[in-house]
Motif scaffolding. Structure first.
Motif, PDB file in Angstrom:
ATOM      1  N   ALA A 196     -24.711  -5.814 -19.495  1.00  0.00           N
ATOM      2  CA  ALA A 196     -25.168  -4.746 -20.395  1.00  0.00           C
ATOM      3  C   ALA A 196     -25.803  -3.625 -19.598  1.00  0.00           C
ATOM      4  CB  ALA A 196     -26.155  -5.306 -21.420  1.00  0.00           C
ATOM      5  N   PHE A 197     -26.612  -3.969 -18.605  1.00  0.00           N
ATOM      6  CA  PHE A 197     -27.256  -2.941 -17.788  1.00  0.00           C
ATOM      7  C   PHE A 197     -26.212  -2.171 -16.990  1.00  0.00           C
ATOM      8  CE2 PHE A 197     -30.533  -0.756 -15.625  1.00  0.00           C
ATOM      9  CZ  PHE A 197     -30.112  -0.624 -14.303  1.00  0.00           C
ATOM     10  N   ALA A 198     -25.228  -2.868 -16.435  1.00  0.00           N
ATOM     11  CA  ALA A 198     -24.190  -2.203 -15.644  1.00  0.00           C
ATOM     12  C   ALA A 198     -23.401  -1.238 -16.521  1.00  0.00           C
ATOM     13  CB  ALA A 198     -23.266  -3.243 -15.020  1.00  0.00           C
ATOM     14  N   THR A 199     -23.061  -1.643 -17.745  1.00  0.00           N
ATOM     15  CA  THR A 199     -22.335  -0.762 -18.657  1.00  0.00           C
ATOM     16  C   THR A 199     -23.171   0.470 -18.951  1.00  0.00           C
ATOM     17  OG1 THR A 199     -21.224  -2.628 -19.659  1.00  0.00           O
ATOM     18  CG2 THR A 199     -21.279  -0.615 -20.935  1.00  0.00           C
ATOM     19  N   HIS A 200     -24.443   0.265 -19.203  1.00  0.00           N
ATOM     20  CA  HIS A 200     -25.347   1.379 -19.479  1.00  0.00           C
ATOM     21  C   HIS A 200     -25.414   2.296 -18.268  1.00  0.00           C
ATOM     22  CE1 HIS A 200     -29.238   3.372 -20.116  1.00  0.00           C
ATOM     23  NE2 HIS A 200     -28.925   3.267 -21.389  1.00  0.00           N
ATOM     24  N   ALA A 201     -25.540   1.717 -17.080  1.00  0.00           N
ATOM     25  CA  ALA A 201     -25.642   2.515 -15.866  1.00  0.00           C
ATOM     26  C   ALA A 201     -24.336   3.242 -15.585  1.00  0.00           C
ATOM     27  CB  ALA A 201     -26.016   1.618 -14.685  1.00  0.00           C
ATOM     28  N   ASP A 202     -23.180   2.624 -15.897  1.00  0.00           N
ATOM     29  CA  ASP A 202     -21.889   3.268 -15.694  1.00  0.00           C
ATOM     30  C   ASP A 202     -21.770   4.546 -16.517  1.00  0.00           C
ATOM     31  OD1 ASP A 202     -21.029   1.394 -13.917  1.00  0.00           O
ATOM     32  OD2 ASP A 202     -19.760   0.320 -15.335  1.00  0.00           O
ATOM     33  N   ASP A 203     -22.413   4.590 -17.671  1.00  0.00           N
ATOM     34  CA  ASP A 203     -22.353   5.777 -18.514  1.00  0.00           C
ATOM     35  C   ASP A 203     -23.148   6.920 -17.900  1.00  0.00           C
ATOM     36  OD1 ASP A 203     -20.680   4.680 -20.357  1.00  0.00           O
ATOM     37  OD2 ASP A 203     -22.230   4.180 -21.802  1.00  0.00           O
ATOM     38  N   GLY A 204     -23.975   6.637 -16.905  1.00  0.00           N
ATOM     39  CA  GLY A 204     -24.643   7.682 -16.173  1.00  0.00           C
ATOM     40  C   GLY A 204     -25.887   8.245 -16.830  1.00  0.00           C
ATOM     41  N   GLN A 205     -26.272   7.746 -17.970  1.00  0.00           N
ATOM     42  CA  GLN A 205     -27.445   8.302 -18.633  1.00  0.00           C
ATOM     43  C   GLN A 205     -27.930   7.342 -19.720  1.00  0.00           C
ATOM     44  OE1 GLN A 205     -26.412  11.720 -21.151  1.00  0.00           O
ATOM     45  NE2 GLN A 205     -24.304  11.190 -20.738  1.00  0.00           N
ATOM     46  N   PRO A 206     -29.215   7.403 -20.009  1.00  0.00           N
ATOM     47  CA  PRO A 206     -29.723   6.548 -21.081  1.00  0.00           C
ATOM     48  C   PRO A 206     -29.306   7.104 -22.437  1.00  0.00           C
ATOM     49  CG  PRO A 206     -31.463   7.942 -20.228  1.00  0.00           C
ATOM     50  CD  PRO A 206     -30.258   8.185 -19.370  1.00  0.00           C
ATOM     51  N   LYS A 207     -29.221   6.207 -23.407  1.00  0.00           N
ATOM     52  CA  LYS A 207     -28.944   6.655 -24.768  1.00  0.00           C
ATOM     53  C   LYS A 207     -30.186   7.321 -25.329  1.00  0.00           C
ATOM     54  CE  LYS A 207     -25.040   4.101 -26.184  1.00  0.00           C
ATOM     55  NZ  LYS A 207     -24.274   3.923 -27.371  1.00  0.00           N
ATOM     56  N   LEU A 208     -29.978   8.311 -26.170  1.00  0.00           N
ATOM     57  CA  LEU A 208     -31.075   9.037 -26.814  1.00  0.00           C
ATOM     58  C   LEU A 208     -31.413   8.370 -28.136  1.00  0.00           C
ATOM     59  CD1 LEU A 208     -29.706  12.637 -26.145  1.00  0.00           C
ATOM     60  CD2 LEU A 208     -31.513  11.447 -24.897  1.00  0.00           C
ATOM     61  N   PRO A 209     -32.562   8.696 -28.727  1.00  0.00           N
ATOM     62  CA  PRO A 209     -32.895   8.148 -30.045  1.00  0.00           C
ATOM     63  C   PRO A 209     -31.801   8.513 -31.055  1.00  0.00           C
ATOM     64  CG  PRO A 209     -34.787   9.264 -29.084  1.00  0.00           C
ATOM     65  CD  PRO A 209     -33.616   9.558 -28.196  1.00  0.00           C
TER      66      PRO A 209
END
Length: 150
Positions: free
Chosen positions: A17-30
């Motif tokens: 899950a962290f790798a997928t999030h990191a692959d997107d290059g940015q944190p999700k916003l509210p």
């Protein structure tokens, strides 16, 4: 599965899950919930200049009913392009009261400008074809907290 195996499995899932999030290059916003007719949208809200500048750049995927709502302080002609944006998107330019002014499709990784035909305070990006597949056109309204009277 023994306790050690379950722990390793849970850690593997968390790392994925962290790798997928990191692959997107940015944190999700509210996120906020929007709707139009019977359709519900979970939209991340980009409201600072930096958030709006980054938008959906470098994202590799987005859920079927997910999108990004760009909120501006004042109404004006808004223009968007797809620099560093990997996903094909449809963009709806939305007036302060939630009325969709115009919708356009945008190709990934292009610098073509896509602009509102009238001054708007909001812009909603969805996966390409989302509006067309649901028969949603200019003149229809989005419902949700941002479109309440100021």
């Amino acid at each position: 599965m023994n306790t050690l195996s379950r722990s390793i499995f849970a850690l593997s899932l968390a790392a994925a899950a962290f790798a997928t999030h990191a692959d997107d290059g940015q944190p999700k916003l509210p996120t906020i919930k929007l709707s139009t007719g019977m359709y519900v949208i979970q939209a991340e809200v980009a409201q600072t200049p930096e958030q709006r500048e980054i938008g959906l750049m470098n994202r590799k995927n987005m859920g079927a009913s997910e999108g990004m709502l760009f909120a501006f302080e004042d109404a004006g002609q808004q223009c968007f392009w797809m620099k560093n944006t990997l996903l094909p998107l449809s963009v709806a330019f939305v007036a302060e009261d939630g009325t969709i002014v115009n919708i356009d499709d945008m190709k990934p990784l292009t610098l073509d400008s896509h602009c509102s035909t009238k001054p708007v305070r909001f812009v909603l990006e969805m996966n390409q074809g989302w509006f067309a597949k649901r028969g949603i056109k200019a003149g229809e309204k989005l419902q949700g907290q941002p479109f309440a009277k100021r």
